[in-house]
Design a protein around this motif. Structure first.
Motif, PDB file in Angstrom:
ATOM      1  N   ILE A 196       0.831  -1.207   0.000  1.00  0.00           N
ATOM      2  CA  ILE A 196       0.000   0.000   0.000  1.00  0.00           C
ATOM      3  C   ILE A 196       0.869   1.261   0.000  1.00  0.00           C
ATOM      4  CG2 ILE A 196      -0.396   0.581   2.458  1.00  0.00           C
ATOM      5  CD1 ILE A 196      -3.473   0.351   1.612  1.00  0.00           C
ATOM      6  N   ASP A 197       2.116   1.145   0.472  1.00  0.00           N
ATOM      7  CA  ASP A 197       3.029   2.289   0.532  1.00  0.00           C
ATOM      8  C   ASP A 197       3.918   2.423  -0.689  1.00  0.00           C
ATOM      9  OD1 ASP A 197       2.244   3.431   2.837  1.00  0.00           O
ATOM     10  OD2 ASP A 197       3.783   2.524   4.104  1.00  0.00           O
ATOM     11  N   PHE A 199       5.841   3.239  -3.877  1.00  0.00           N
ATOM     12  CA  PHE A 199       5.756   4.290  -4.877  1.00  0.00           C
ATOM     13  C   PHE A 199       6.594   3.965  -6.114  1.00  0.00           C
ATOM     14  CE2 PHE A 199       7.816   8.156  -6.587  1.00  0.00           C
ATOM     15  CZ  PHE A 199       6.729   8.641  -7.281  1.00  0.00           C
ATOM     16  N   VAL A 200       7.871   3.624  -5.929  1.00  0.00           N
ATOM     17  CA  VAL A 200       8.804   3.537  -7.054  1.00  0.00           C
ATOM     18  C   VAL A 200       8.374   2.478  -8.073  1.00  0.00           C
ATOM     19  CG1 VAL A 200      11.182   3.058  -7.716  1.00  0.00           C
ATOM     20  CG2 VAL A 200      10.718   4.404  -5.682  1.00  0.00           C
ATOM     21  N   PHE A 203       5.123   3.306  -9.735  1.00  0.00           N
ATOM     22  CA  PHE A 203       5.303   4.421 -10.659  1.00  0.00           C
ATOM     23  C   PHE A 203       5.631   3.919 -12.070  1.00  0.00           C
ATOM     24  CE2 PHE A 203       7.934   7.887 -12.462  1.00  0.00           C
ATOM     25  CZ  PHE A 203       7.063   8.953 -12.293  1.00  0.00           C
ATOM     26  N   PHE A 204       6.465   2.879 -12.159  1.00  0.00           N
ATOM     27  CA  PHE A 204       6.871   2.379 -13.473  1.00  0.00           C
ATOM     28  C   PHE A 204       5.902   1.358 -14.048  1.00  0.00           C
ATOM     29  CE2 PHE A 204      10.932   4.017 -11.896  1.00  0.00           C
ATOM     30  CZ  PHE A 204      11.319   4.765 -12.990  1.00  0.00           C
ATOM     31  N   PRO A 214      -0.285   6.357  -3.274  1.00  0.00           N
ATOM     32  CA  PRO A 214       1.001   7.069  -3.382  1.00  0.00           C
ATOM     33  C   PRO A 214       1.146   7.842  -4.694  1.00  0.00           C
ATOM     34  CG  PRO A 214       1.351   4.886  -2.490  1.00  0.00           C
ATOM     35  CD  PRO A 214      -0.087   4.935  -2.923  1.00  0.00           C
ATOM     36  N   TYR A 218       1.732  11.773  -4.972  1.00  0.00           N
ATOM     37  CA  TYR A 218       2.864  12.291  -5.753  1.00  0.00           C
ATOM     38  C   TYR A 218       2.410  13.397  -6.704  1.00  0.00           C
ATOM     39  CZ  TYR A 218       6.636  12.339  -9.232  1.00  0.00           C
ATOM     40  OH  TYR A 218       7.635  12.722 -10.089  1.00  0.00           O
TER      41      TYR A 218
END
Lengths: 262, 306
Positions: A196-197, A199-200, A203-204, A214, A218
């Protein structure tokens, strides 16, 4: 002499704790601040929480995050438990490399390699690709917790079950699994939190149209600082805190599982 | 049950347990990584992605993207800048983590878990929230920036922005990495034998000497383990410079992101990712090697007391 050194140490460590907590406390405090600017305390309000609960994008993103985290934590707990048992019972070099490497390499590498992988396969980026990616990085964390739990187990119990004629499956189902259950639950909660946390990697692998919590945070903070982000952050911290407290109650060793990496 | 069936069922059990996670990680970790390595030797496609593997009977495999990385100075510069940021992060984390770890290790046993928990808890809060917190603290209207610029004005200096600067990037890097340094350091310091320090004190060593000649050398395995845990993620970071940095704070992670999502030059992005990973693992491997050499605890303790 000794007490003077003790005081210096306390001051230095106290500064360390302050460094860790003051930023998070500021985020929470300003979520109740009756001002658009996160700069000065003006007065108490719950408006930002009200805004948050009426923000359709945010609610949609939270729903996506929840669906991904539930799926990813369920699948990675099953696979991670198997991996943890296998690492303990049948350790091989291949297994430990596959399980631990995703944790050891820079996160961005996993994100971009999965991006190439999904695009080359013509696999549409979205909730499913994100969940598949999350499972891949959560397996290792679950496996470490489960293996640590197994390492503390009394081996004679499974031997006794075998001697009494239990099949390997019965031994696992009725002896091993109940004993490692706290580790499995803690691993599941950990996987849920990580998912749930994240991001990286999200993101991709999310593609253009898919938003998770997230990712939504962002895009909001890239534009401007708004107390609505403080509100959603505070709620997310509360959720994580609750999960971690439950996890550490179930399996006190979970908090040290990071050490297993070093 | 005959021994042959028992052995067969044991082998079956082994496959049933190891098989699914190995298969999953093979498909969703090993294969994508290998594809990326392969992609680094390919030509970028006309509209992003990769050029066809076989064109006019020629196999598309070349070293052009690697050549580009080593010939264009800008990439080496950005890479060195990233290494520099990661090293500075590691150093400041060490300076902050040492007193924390030492305090926890010296506390009465019943408080240790709580004190350790307090270090780890912030690590479990969302990564973006921890970055966002610094946007607030360092923001132009916040008390910190006004105080700093007030003092600067008093000395006749131009005001400086705290946000969107290398300072902001570094502070936040240290902030998100700190727990990774405290954990291994604490695990090491906890095992130290108080008798060594008492002996040194009896022989007349002062606090400083006791630290530099006993505690610190003995803690090196923890220092190196923590440094590896801080250095590797810090080297590949892209979100922190992206959110808190200025235009000149672009690090290797930002260039990778740009290659994949904006320029869509996969081969060059792959080259950058591979260089990043190899460098990170090489440096971490070196740290592990040094740590293992220093691990001979009793002998180094003897050296110290000699």
């Amino acid at each position: 002499m000794r007490s003077k050194r003790g005081i210096t140490l306390w001051i230095a460590a106290g500064a360390g704790y302050a460094f860790l907590y003051v930023p998070l406390i500021i985020v929470i405090v300003y979520s109740f601040n009756n001002s658009r600017l996160n700069a000065e305390w003006v007065g108490f309000t719950l408006n930002w929480y009200d805004t948050l609960f009426h923000d359709q994008n945010m609610i949609f993103a939270a729903g996506n995050s929840l669906a991904i985290a539930l799926t990813a934590s369920f699948v990675s707990t099953v696979l991670g438990t198997a991996a943890g048992v296998a690492m303990y019972r049948y350790p091989t070099k291949l297994l430990s490399v596959l399980v631990l490497a995703p944790i050891a390499i820079p996160e961005i590498l996993m994100g971009v390699s999965l991006l190439i992988f999904f695009v080359l396969l013509n696999f549409t980026l979205g909730l499913v690709s994100v969940a598949l990616a999350h499972i891949a990085f959560c397996i290792g964390f679950v496996a470490i917790v489960v293996r640590a739990r197994l390492a503390g187990m009394d081996e004679s119990l499974t031997e006794a079950a075998r001697d009494c004629g239990a099949s390997p499956w019965q031994t696992f189902r009725y002896i091993t699994l109940p004993l490692i259950m706290p580790g499995v639950i803690a691993g599941a909660l950990m996987a849920f939190t990580l998912s749930i946390d994240d991001f990286v990697i999200t993101f991709f692998t999310a593609g253009a149209g898919t938003v998770t919590l997230p990712l939504q945070i962002y895009s909001m903070i890239k534009i401007a600082v708004t107390p609505e982000v403080n509100a959603v952050s505070s709620l997310l911290m509360l959720l994580t805190l609750a999960l971690i407290i439950i996890a550490s109650r179930v399996s006190p060793t979970i908090l040290r599982s990071q050490e297993g990496l070093s | 049950m005959s021994s042959a069936t028992a052995r067969r069922s044991a082998r079956l059990g082994r496959w049933l347990v190891s098989g699914p996670p190995v298969l999953y990680l093979f498909v969703f970790f090993a294969v994508p990584t290998l594809i990326m390595v392969l992609a680094s030797f390919r030509t970028p496609g006309e509209f992003g992605g990769l050029a066809p593997l076989v064109e006019d009977g020629k196999l598309d495999l070349n070293l052009e993207s690697y050549a580009r990385f080593f010939s264009e100075a800008i990439y080496a510069e950005i890479f060195l800048k990233s290494v520099w940021y990661a090293l500075a992060t590691t150093f400041f984390c060490l300076a902050l983590a040492y007193p924390l770890a030492a305090l926890i290790a010296r506390s009465p046993k019943r408080y240790r878990d709580l004190l350790l928990l307090l270090v780890i808890l912030p690590f479990w809060s969302n990564f973006l929230i921890r970055i966002y917190a610094w946007m607030i603290i360092l923001g132009p209207n916040a008390a910190l920036a006004r105080t700093v610029n007030g003092i600067l004005r008093w000395f006749g200096h131009e005001p400086v922005p705290l946000l969107f600067s290398s300072f902001a990037v570094l502070v936040c890097l240290v902030y998100v990495s700190l727990p990774f340094m405290v954990l291994p350091l604490y695990a090491n310091l906890e095992k130290h034998d108080q008798a060594l320090l008492d002996a040194a004190q009896d022989l007349g060593a002062n606090a400083w000497q006791r630290f530099w000649r006993i505690t610190f050398p003995l803690s090196l395995p923890g220092v190196f383990a923590g440094s590896a845990l801080v250095f590797i993620p810090a080297l590949g970071i892209f979100a922190i410079p992206d959110i808190l940095g200025g235009p000149e704070d672009s690090l290797i992670g930002n260039v990778i992101k740009q290659q994949f999502l904006e320029t869509r030059d996969w081969p060059f992005g792959s080259v950058l990712s591979i260089v990043l990973t190899v460098a990170a693992l090489a440096i971490a491997g070196f740290a592990a090697w040094v740590a293992r050499r220093n691990l001979g605890t009793p002998s180094s303790a003897r050296k110290v007391s000699a």
